[in-house]
Write an enzyme that holds these catalytic residues in place. Structure first.
Site, PDB file in Angstrom:
ATOM      1  N   LYS A   1      69.467  59.266  28.004  1.00  0.00           N
ATOM      2  CA  LYS A   1      70.256  60.187  27.531  1.00  0.00           C
ATOM      3  C   LYS A   1      69.053  60.006  25.832  1.00  0.00           C
ATOM      4  CE  LYS A   1      73.552  61.472  30.235  1.00  0.00           C
ATOM      5  NZ  LYS A   1      73.372  60.455  31.593  1.00  0.00           N
TER       6      LYS A   1
HETATM    7  C1  LIG Z   1      77.072  65.625  31.748  1.00  0.00           C
HETATM    8  C2  LIG Z   1      77.086  64.218  32.278  1.00  0.00           C
HETATM    9  N1  LIG Z   1      78.296  63.502  32.011  1.00  0.00           N
HETATM   10  C3  LIG Z   1      78.256  61.801  32.411  1.00  0.00           C
HETATM   11  C4  LIG Z   1      77.154  61.321  33.018  1.00  0.00           C
HETATM   12  C5  LIG Z   1      77.848  59.903  33.152  1.00  0.00           C
HETATM   13  O1  LIG Z   1      77.048  58.893  31.988  1.00  0.00           O
HETATM   14  P1  LIG Z   1      76.853  57.387  32.392  1.00  0.00           P
HETATM   15  O2  LIG Z   1      75.398  57.159  32.535  1.00  0.00           O
HETATM   16  O3  LIG Z   1      76.780  57.214  30.887  1.00  0.00           O
HETATM   17  O4  LIG Z   1      77.902  57.269  33.383  1.00  0.00           O
HETATM   18  C6  LIG Z   1      76.077  61.866  32.816  1.00  0.00           C
HETATM   19  C7  LIG Z   1      75.085  61.275  32.768  1.00  0.00           C
HETATM   20  O5  LIG Z   1      74.166  61.650  34.086  1.00  0.00           O
HETATM   21  C8  LIG Z   1      75.913  63.589  33.034  1.00  0.00           C
HETATM   22  O6  LIG Z   1      75.251  63.911  32.107  1.00  0.00           O
END
Ligand SMILES: Cc1ncc(COP(=O)(O)O)c(C=O)c1O
Length: 382
Positions: free
Chosen positions: A186
């Site tokens: 991210k």
């Molecule tokens: C749109 C979206 N939502 C949720 C997530 C989940 O994030 P995390 O890895 O912090 O749980 C991601 C991760 O790629 C994502 O791209």
């Protein structure tokens, strides 16, 4: 032929000595679990994204889960989500026992719109998870207006959109609930980590309890008290806490956010120019009319598909030492959702079949970018 040494990765987090120092200071302080650094990170982050409160958690997945718990969703409820998203978006709906209802997306942004939501909304629709895909802001004004008429709540999945703007302000401003990610793919990172932001003080207080076993007094509060605090467990909660070591890193990363987004946008503009000259049949993702993206993902979509299929292009790039990625996945095509009924999702299927994410990271050089475009030119339709 490229050796392993000069392989170009798809993403490299921009971490340095400052983050290492900050993490070391947290360790030396003796307080490594959720504590003062988490509180400071929450406040600084919420301020940056235009929200009144931030509640740090262990990931964006847990941020989405808690947001849906906070809305009181459960069995019998339907939540509209894009299938075109990382699978955590749909899974979070399942965690609370509600049904994800997949809606199609707009071809240019990869996001839900008021129209695509309206097409699948039903009597039992209680909420929408509005994803800002790859950092591209969804049209929140239009979706908020429509959802207000339907009495449907919105959780914004802003995992990739830290530093994106919409309707003249930061993504996050005015959100009922927004969920964020600090995973290394991210815009900024804490290793793993997430946050929920909201303007509602009562909701924020409940989210703080929910992330810590439903306790009415945090470990930090009990530690700070001179008299014994006999905590109570007010509801069934979770252990979704962030550590102070992560928050220390997050505070440094947050200070670099403008620079990171600026650099990503400059590199994206350079890709745009190179591709327009070399490969005009590839459409790169760009800013929508209503805001600006972070280019957390820089994806390209060929006008009429790839001659040998997208995966052959990925293999060709890998051969040239370049780590690209397939575009955004579609949850409804995964085995986990094989039996899940859904409407036709033609745009989702087109984007997930043909899109390709190119390497883009803060320290990427022009030479590396040129190599990516040259390799792509050998594989792509002209
Ligand atoms: C749109 C979206 N939502 C949720 C997530 C989940 O994030 P995390 O890895 O912090 O749980 C991601 C991760 O790629 C994502 O791209």
């Amino acid at each position: 032929m490229s050796g392993a040494q000069d392989r170009i990765p798809v993403m490299v987090p921009w971490l340095g000595e400052e983050e290492a120092q900050a993490a070391a200071e947290a360790v030396r302080s003796g307080w490594v679990a959720q504590g003062p650094r988490v509180a400071a990170f929450e406040q600084a982050f919420a301020e940056r994204v235009g929200a009144a409160h931030g509640v740090a958690v262990s990931s964006c997945t847990t941020a989405l889960h808690l947001s849906l718990v906070a809305l009181g969703l459960g069995p019998g409820d339907e939540v509209v989500v894009p299938s075109l998203s990382f699978i955590a978006t749909a899974n979070a709906v399942r965690y609370v026992g509600a049904e994800p209802v997949f809606a199609d997306v707009d071809l240019a942004t990869g996001n839900l719109t008021a129209e695509t939501i309206a097409a699948v909304r039903g009597e039992r629709t209680r909420a929408v998870v509005l994803v800002h895909q790859g950092g591209v802001p969804a049209d929140v004004e239009a979706v908020r207006k429509a959802c207000a008429q339907w009495d449907v709540a919105i959780v914004e999945d802003a995992a990739c959109a830290i530093g994106a703007t919409v309707a003249g302000g930061p993504v996050g401003a005015g959100a009922l609930l927004a969920a964020w990610s600090f995973h290394p793919r991210k815009v900024i990172t804490t290793g793993e980590g997430g946050m929920v932001t909201t303007d509602d003080a009562e909701v924020a207080a409940r989210l703080r309890r929910l992330r810590e076993h439903g306790m009415n007094a945090s470990a930090a509060e009990r530690h700070a008290s001179r008299t014994p605090v006999l905590e109570q467990y007010l509801e069934v909660g979770f252990n979704y806490r962030m550590t102070d070591i992560q928050a220390a890193v997050g505070l440094v990363q947050l200070g670099k956010l403008d620079e990171v987004v600026g650099r990503r946008r400059a590199l994206a503009a350079r890709y745009d120019a190179l591709l327009a000259a070399e490969l005009p049949r590839l459409r790169p993702v760009r800013d929508p009319a209503h805001g600006t993206t972070t280019f957390q993902s820089y994806w390209v979509l060929p006008e009429d598909g790839w001659p040998e299929g997208r995966d052959a292009v990925l293999a060709g790039l890998a051969e040239a030492g370049i780590s690209a990625r397939r575009g955004i996945m579609a949850a409804h095509l995964e085995p986990a959702y094989a039996d899940h009924p859904h409407a036709d999702l033609p745009v989702t299927e087109r984007i997930t079949r043909d899109s390709l994410i190119l390497p883009l990271f803060h320290t990427m050089t022009e030479q590396q970018q040129d190599r990516v475009v040259e390799a792509l030119a050998r594989e792509a339709p002209r």
